[in-house]
Design a protein around this motif. Structure first.
Motif, PDB file in Angstrom:
ATOM      1  N   LYS A 176       0.816  -1.205   0.000  1.00  0.00           N
ATOM      2  CA  LYS A 176       0.000   0.000   0.000  1.00  0.00           C
ATOM      3  C   LYS A 176       0.855   1.264   0.000  1.00  0.00           C
ATOM      4  O   LYS A 176       0.320   2.370  -0.098  1.00  0.00           O
ATOM      5  N   VAL A 177       2.162   1.073   0.133  1.00  0.00           N
ATOM      6  CA  VAL A 177       3.103   2.196   0.172  1.00  0.00           C
ATOM      7  C   VAL A 177       4.117   2.001  -0.945  1.00  0.00           C
ATOM      8  O   VAL A 177       4.609   0.883  -1.158  1.00  0.00           O
ATOM      9  N   PHE A 178       4.435   3.093  -1.634  1.00  0.00           N
ATOM     10  CA  PHE A 178       5.233   2.973  -2.850  1.00  0.00           C
ATOM     11  C   PHE A 178       6.659   2.520  -2.602  1.00  0.00           C
ATOM     12  O   PHE A 178       7.165   1.635  -3.303  1.00  0.00           O
ATOM     13  N   THR A 179       7.363   3.118  -1.648  1.00  0.00           N
ATOM     14  CA  THR A 179       8.801   2.849  -1.508  1.00  0.00           C
ATOM     15  C   THR A 179       9.111   1.371  -1.291  1.00  0.00           C
ATOM     16  O   THR A 179       9.967   0.808  -1.979  1.00  0.00           O
ATOM     17  N   ALA A 213      -3.801   5.400  -1.561  1.00  0.00           N
ATOM     18  CA  ALA A 213      -2.660   4.646  -1.047  1.00  0.00           C
ATOM     19  C   ALA A 213      -1.412   5.518  -1.116  1.00  0.00           C
ATOM     20  O   ALA A 213      -1.116   6.092  -2.165  1.00  0.00           O
ATOM     21  N   ASP A 214      -0.697   5.614  -0.009  1.00  0.00           N
ATOM     22  CA  ASP A 214       0.526   6.402   0.048  1.00  0.00           C
ATOM     23  C   ASP A 214       0.288   7.843  -0.416  1.00  0.00           C
ATOM     24  O   ASP A 214       1.142   8.459  -1.046  1.00  0.00           O
ATOM     25  N   TRP A 235      -3.967  10.545  -4.488  1.00  0.00           N
ATOM     26  CA  TRP A 235      -2.749  11.005  -3.808  1.00  0.00           C
ATOM     27  C   TRP A 235      -2.914  12.458  -3.375  1.00  0.00           C
ATOM     28  O   TRP A 235      -2.643  12.815  -2.223  1.00  0.00           O
ATOM     29  N   TRP A 247       6.068   3.921 -10.513  1.00  0.00           N
ATOM     30  CA  TRP A 247       4.812   4.468  -9.987  1.00  0.00           C
ATOM     31  C   TRP A 247       3.645   4.018 -10.866  1.00  0.00           C
ATOM     32  O   TRP A 247       2.563   3.669 -10.369  1.00  0.00           O
ATOM     33  N   SER A 304      -5.488  13.104  -0.570  1.00  0.00           N
ATOM     34  CA  SER A 304      -5.207  12.434   0.709  1.00  0.00           C
ATOM     35  C   SER A 304      -6.200  11.321   1.007  1.00  0.00           C
ATOM     36  O   SER A 304      -6.462  10.991   2.170  1.00  0.00           O
ATOM     37  N   LYS A 351      -8.928   4.935   1.076  1.00  0.00           N
ATOM     38  CA  LYS A 351      -9.099   5.008   2.529  1.00  0.00           C
ATOM     39  C   LYS A 351     -10.585   5.207   2.819  1.00  0.00           C
ATOM     40  O   LYS A 351     -11.117   6.308   2.621  1.00  0.00           O
TER      41      LYS A 351
END
Length: 488
Positions: free
Chosen positions: A150-153, A402-403, A396, A289, A399, A310
């Motif tokens: 759920k987080v890009f990095t 995801a991420d 994104w 991405w 807000s 979310k």
């Protein structure tokens, strides 16, 4: 036995797994089919200019395939269900026993393919499906717990590990099919009465800003890689500079693949996905991405259904101000960088990536208008309209995704303008009425300057808008936390 290739969002002959697979069997005939699903496109919110580019790309593909002695049937179908019905009739009439296509990931498209696959099994028609839009297929990049990222990095790190193992050179264009094998098939297709099909329901209409062909896509890729890519990280955020690849339109049409782009980038980056030249490291990250958003679309299909990633943010009290929304759409907000960005979109069918973030955050935070309205507007006007990336970018900025950016991080459009368009060169390119102003004044003209230039007053004051957005999100998240505590 005739092989059929069903083209979708992959309107090219090079690095096309479905086409390559079908053409491996040189002793058999090959025919292509693509559907003009205008009603479905309009239901999905595509604009007329994007639809015309799709039709241009189909005609370019038809010409390219003709050089390989492969006929392409361009068939009308109102909906995806109509595609299946027409395709089934075509398969029977041409006695086709094998169909190849590249997978599409959206919910409606996947439902269409499930139904078609069921029919193929019943009719004993062989079906070959290939992952083409992603270098690493969705579902194969997971956390140690077996869950989607759920987080890009961390996704990027895991994605690179897999991509390093499976990355292969892009497939070349297949060689021409033997004419003596294709001749009977082409003769049958040309006898349209026997097929009872209306073909080529489209005409080309060239877009001067966006020539449509595989050659144009590769020309732009090579120009970027060998002329601008090295400085991409340093200059990519400055919209007055022509430092981005502008390949997103060609990727969305399928005139070039992500694998082809990545292959060239790796070649320019000493074979490294990361840790090479900063410009290419950064561009490769942007390609990842793109993969991330596609993986999310498959793992969380609610993203195809206008739902926030979310769920707690579904309760944000968005404002219903049609006047403010129209001011944003038309570039009349009184914030020059936002208005210039919107004018670029309306004129070119494209918007610089930094400006997409500024514009999207202005709508969702300054005007507190539902991100779905902005997403739909971008989808209509962007020629690189793409559900996964467009939805991902909007959520994104809002807000809700995801991420996504934290809700309390709100761009000040004037500060962004001063930082990334210091002389106001981009601003006056699309707002020429501000040209007489000194460079420093172009970011936030005073009332008298606005009157003299015929430029509108700001629709909302920044400090007030920022606080309003913070209050709306705080209220929503506080209520969500209270609900969670009650559940416990």
């Amino acid at each position: 036995m005739t092989q059929l290739v069903w083209f979708r969002s992959d309107l090219r002959t090079r690095d096309n797994p479905a086409l390559w697979h079908a053409c491996k069997h040189i002793e058999e005939g090959v025919v292509g089919v693509v559907f003009v699903t205008r009603q479905q496109w309009l239901q999905h919110g595509l604009g007329e200019r994007k639809i015309q580019l799709l039709e241009n790309a189909m005609l370019a593909l038809k010409s390219e395939l003709a050089s390989l002695n492969i006929p392409l049937l361009i068939l009308p179908a109102n909906t995806f269900a109509d595609c299946n019905q027409t395709l089934q009739r075509l398969i029977i009439q041409l006695d086709i026993r094998s169909v190849s296509f590249n997978i599409e990931y959206e919910v409606n498209e996947r439902r269409r393919d499930i139904e078609f696959g069921r029919w193929c099994r019943e009719q004993q028609v062989e079906l070959y499906k290939f992952h083409d839009q992603c270098v690493v297929p969705p579902g194969e990049v997971r956390t140690k717990q077996g869950q989607p990222f759920k987080v890009f990095t961390p996704f990027k790190r895991a994605w690179i590990q897999q991509a390093e193992d499976i990355m292969a050179a892009p497939l070349p264009q297949p060689g021409p099919c033997e004419k003596n094998i294709q001749a009977p098939l082409i003769a049958l297709i040309n006898a349209q009465a026997s097929l009872s099909l209306n073909t080529d329901p489209i005409t080309a209409s060239a877009d001067p800003l966006w020539p449509v062909s595989e050659e144009e896509a590769h020309l732009r890729l090579n120009n970027f890689a060998y002329e601008r890519g090295i400085d991409y990280k340093k200059l990519r955020d400055f919209p007055a500079e022509d430092m981005t690849s502008r390949l997103s339109v060609y990727l969305s049409l399928g005139l070039i693949s992500a694998r082809q782009c990545l292959h060239v980038a790796l070649d320019r980056n000493n074979g490294l996905f990361s840790g090479g030249k900063p410009g290419f490291d950064c561009w490769i990250s942007e390609l990842i991405w793109r993969e991330f958003y596609r993986h999310l679309l498959v793992a969380f299909p609610q993203l195809c259904k206008h739902k926030a990633f979310k769920p707690e943010t579904e309760q944000v009290c968005w404002r219903d101000s049609e006047a403010d929304f129209q001011a944003w759409c038309e570039g009349r907000t009184g914030y020059p960088i936002v208005d210039a960005a919107q004018k670029q979109l309306l004129q070119e069918g494209w918007m610089h990536n930094r400006l997409r973030m500024i514009s999207a955050m202005f709508l969702t935070k300054h005007l507190l208008i539902d991100w779905r309205k902005g997403e739909a507007f971008f989808n209509k006007w962007l020629l690189d309209a793409d559900l996964a990336s467009n939805n991902g970018g909007w959520q994104w900025s809002a807000s809700t995704g995801a991420d996504g950016v934290p809700y309390f991080r709100i761009f000040n459009p004037t500060t962004q303008s001063q930082r990334f368009d210091a002389e106001g060169q981009f601003i006056v390119r699309y707002l020429p009425e501000l040209t007489p102003l000194p460079a420093a004044a172009r970011h936030q003209p005073d009332s008298l300057q606005r009157q003299r230039c015929g430029y509108p007053q700001a629709v909302v004051e920044h400090k007030f808008a920022r606080q309003r957005a913070l209050d709306a999100f705080k209220q929503t998240l506080t209520a969500a936390d209270a609900g969670d505590n009650n559940d416990e």
